[in-house]
Design an enzyme around this catalytic site. Structure first.
Site, PDB file in Angstrom:
ATOM      1  N   LYS A 184       0.884  -1.181   0.000  1.00 42.95           N
ATOM      2  CA  LYS A 184       0.000   0.000   0.000  1.00 42.95           C
ATOM      3  C   LYS A 184       0.911   1.217   0.000  1.00 42.95           C
ATOM      4  O   LYS A 184       1.624   1.488   0.967  1.00 42.95           O
ATOM      5  CB  LYS A 184      -0.895  -0.021   1.241  1.00 42.95           C
ATOM      6  CG  LYS A 184      -1.576   1.304   1.587  1.00 42.95           C
ATOM      7  CD  LYS A 184      -2.529   1.765   0.508  1.00 42.95           C
ATOM      8  CE  LYS A 184      -3.255   3.040   0.959  1.00 42.95           C
ATOM      9  NZ  LYS A 184      -2.326   4.174   1.172  1.00 42.95           N
ATOM     10  N   SER A 242       2.206   5.733  12.719  1.00 42.48           N
ATOM     11  CA  SER A 242       1.675   6.211  13.987  1.00 42.48           C
ATOM     12  C   SER A 242       1.001   5.088  14.769  1.00 42.48           C
ATOM     13  O   SER A 242       0.568   4.071  14.214  1.00 42.48           O
ATOM     14  CB  SER A 242       0.658   7.323  13.745  1.00 42.48           C
ATOM     15  OG  SER A 242      -0.527   6.797  13.152  1.00 42.48           O
ATOM     16  N   GLU A 265       5.450  -1.135  13.703  1.00 39.16           N
ATOM     17  CA  GLU A 265       6.343  -0.270  14.473  1.00 39.16           C
ATOM     18  C   GLU A 265       5.653   1.082  14.556  1.00 39.16           C
ATOM     19  O   GLU A 265       5.378   1.711  13.524  1.00 39.16           O
ATOM     20  CB  GLU A 265       7.692  -0.151  13.785  1.00 39.16           C
ATOM     21  CG  GLU A 265       8.678   0.743  14.505  1.00 39.16           C
ATOM     22  CD  GLU A 265       9.841   1.125  13.614  1.00 39.16           C
ATOM     23  OE1 GLU A 265      10.159   2.326  13.576  1.00 39.16           O
ATOM     24  OE2 GLU A 265      10.415   0.238  12.961  1.00 39.16           O
ATOM     25  N   CYS A 302      11.711   7.801  13.850  1.00 38.84           N
ATOM     26  CA  CYS A 302      11.007   7.105  14.930  1.00 38.84           C
ATOM     27  C   CYS A 302      11.902   6.889  16.137  1.00 38.84           C
ATOM     28  O   CYS A 302      11.422   6.547  17.222  1.00 38.84           O
ATOM     29  CB  CYS A 302      10.458   5.771  14.441  1.00 38.84           C
ATOM     30  SG  CYS A 302      11.683   4.715  13.662  1.00 38.84           S
ATOM     31  N   GLU A 395       3.933  10.817  21.627  1.00 38.71           N
ATOM     32  CA  GLU A 395       5.022  11.208  20.736  1.00 38.71           C
ATOM     33  C   GLU A 395       4.676  12.502  20.005  1.00 38.71           C
ATOM     34  O   GLU A 395       3.559  12.664  19.497  1.00 38.71           O
ATOM     35  CB  GLU A 395       5.284  10.101  19.710  1.00 38.71           C
ATOM     36  CG  GLU A 395       6.416  10.418  18.746  1.00 38.71           C
ATOM     37  CD  GLU A 395       6.604   9.343  17.681  1.00 38.71           C
ATOM     38  OE1 GLU A 395       7.705   9.265  17.117  1.00 38.71           O
ATOM     39  OE2 GLU A 395       5.647   8.597  17.414  1.00 38.71           O
TER      40      GLU A 395
END
Length: 530
Positions: A184, A242, A265, A302, A395
């Site tokens: 995707k 996210s 992740e 990240c 975050e």
């Protein structure tokens, strides 16, 4: 090279469907050509079905054949040359030098998995030979190896448009395991995705492998990704992004009639603990290193340090002054797209208005809104406020960090205990600091997938020993990594053969060990024949 703007299924572009969407340049906000079209439900079903039809033949390919495919993909990516770099730069605003390096990393990942396949021992072959005379019950011949899980859905990540996208680590490791892949594409860099997909398709043709092994679908809403995850032909999912999006995919996969694993992740605060003696001896280098780590890539990694803990005292005060000066020297940078930039600005503005944090420093240069720029900022607070405000553990994706002051070592340990799962945790410490902080070090092993000593977490080496994953919500399964050769384990499952004649066993389990791999034979690691 003219872009087509539609999904690429088994090497063929499909007809346009639905309303068009465009990538936008974060450099100036302009709309980029061409228009792209989201895949229809029927096209998503077709991509998954083609992958399922190709899966048995791909699973039977030799390790050498898969290695050749990965090496050819790397060649095809390089052959795109400046066309690829120019497209990624236009869609993401990332500097061309950074993108050239990221293309090298992407090619390196593909070649690393090719090397893993040529060596062959990744399949964890185990053989326990028959014991017909064993009493009271004879033991049959038992042989176990790893086999391909089946078609994998991979989601391109926004912050690494090459290394964590169409031909990135998830795709490379899945293909290495013998799993067809349906990607995707990320809607922020659809042109980049199309170019990389064509490189994969050309490599499959060159290697004489079924075209259905790889497809690319486009989409600019969550609907296409969720439809792909829910498709019964898909057997596993790889995602980087996210927590909200990763959890939505995880829940969709778990609620299928046949649940499947999602290896997501989903971000991390990547806490940094600054212990007193290390601060006393290295105040300025730590402050500069932290600034560089927080602002690297405009804070869009990240593994960016999002929170920094230290103990009240003269060392901490000196560090705060040094770090404040460093952050004032930082400059704004163009973020990946408008949505990320808007989210960052709103998060920083909300924190500033909360009344719970003090603004420690921000860049002396103002961000230019027309250039999708994020302005570096650092805030400070005390441990009591941090512990009483759960939302501070969210975050903030961008060049921001928060300094938290503990009263003493005991409160520092309380702060560590409060943390959710993390990708990384960093300690700056002398040997004397470490001797006094043994409980903290032990606790951080429970909280994070990678511990960093006297460094910073933003450098993620692609190698066999790397762990990129951690306890939830850093990832959905802390036993696995998305970076390094161990990433292949996500896409394989064990199969045991009991009592089979040699000619019906896979090469990995035959007595003669034709691949020369390392195997566990009757409890002993060996490359010898049985």
């Amino acid at each position: 090279m003219n872009l087509q703007g539609t999904s690429l299924l088994a090497g063929q572009f499909v007809p346009a469907h639905g309303a068009p969407f465009h990538a936008q340049s974060p450099l100036d906000g302009s709309e980029l050509a061409p228009a792209f079209f989201a895949a229809s439900d029927e096209q998503i079903q077709q991509a998954a079905r083609l992958a399922s039809e190709a899966a048995p033949a791909f699973a039977r390919t030799s390790f050498a054949e898969r290695a050749a495919l990965l090496e050819k993909i790397a060649e095809e990516l390089l052959a795109l040359d400046d066309v690829l770099i120019a497209c990624v730069h236009a869609e993401t605003g990332l500097p061309k030098d950074r993108l050239t390096g990221e293309r090298g990393r992407t090619m390196g990942q593909l070649r690393l998995f090719a090397s893993l396949l040529r060596e062959g021992s990744w399949c964890d072959a185990r053989i326990d030979t028959a014991l017909p005379d064993r009493q009271p019950i004879p033991r049959p011949d038992l042989r176990r190896t790893l086999t391909s899980l089946g078609p994998v859905a991979v989601f391109g990540a926004s912050n690494f448009p090459l290394a964590f996208s169409v031909a990135g680590g998830d795709t490379a490791s899945a293909l290495a395991a013998g799993c067809p892949v349906v990607v995707k594409a990320h809607p922020a860099h659809p042109g980049t995705s199309e170019l990389a997909a064509l490189a994969v398709a050309r490599a499959l043709t060159h290697c004489g492998l079924p075209a259905g092994i790889f497809s690319l679908i486009h989409g600019n809403t969550p609907a296409q990704g969720l439809a792909l995850v829910r498709n019964p032909f898909i057997k596993a999912v790889g995602f980087t992004g996210s927590e909200k999006a990763g959890r939505a995919l995880f829940d969709a996969a778990a609620n299928r009639p046949e649940p499947i694993p999602v290896f997501a992740e989903m971000g991390s605060l990547n806490p940094v603990f600054l212990l007193p003696q290390a601060l006393s001896s290295r105040t300025e280098p730590i402050a500069e290193g932290l600034r560089n780590s927080v602002t690297l890539g405009v804070g869009q990694f990240c593994t960016k340090p999002g929170v920094v803990f230290g103990v009240s005292g003269t060392e901490w005060d000196a560090f705060k002054r040094a770090f404040s000066a460093q952050m004032q020297k930082a400059v704004p940078g163009t973020m990946l797209h408008g949505g990320i930039c808007d989210s960052y600005r709103k998060s920083v503005e909300s924190l500033a208005r909360s009344g719970k944090l003090d603004l420690l420093a921000e860049s002396a240069v103002a961000a230019e809104p027309g250039k999708t720029q994020g302005q570096p900022a650092a805030f400070a607070t005390r441990a009591a406020t941090y512990l009483a405000t759960p939302e501070l553990q969210a975050e903030v994706f961008g060049p921001y960090t928060l300094l938290v002051e503990a009263r003493d070592a005991a409160e520092l340990l309380t702060l560590a205990r409060s943390l959710h799962g993390q990708l990384t945790a960093t300690l700056h410490a002398t040997p004397a600091d470490l001797a006094e902080a043994a409980p903290l070090l032990s606790l951080l092993q429970e909280k994070a997938g990678r511990l960093v000593l006297n460094g910073f977490p933003t450098g993620v080496e692609v190698c066999p020993a790397m762990q990129q994953g951690g306890p939830y919500p850093a990832s959905t399964d802390s036993r696995f990594t998305s970076v390094g050769t161990a990433a292949i384990q996500r896409w394989a499952r064990p199969v045991c053969f009991q009592g089979f004649p040699q000619e019906f066993l896979p090469d990995t389990l035959q007595n003669t060990n034709p691949l020369g791999i390392l195997r566990t034979v009757n409890g002993t690691l060996t490359r010898d024949a049985v």
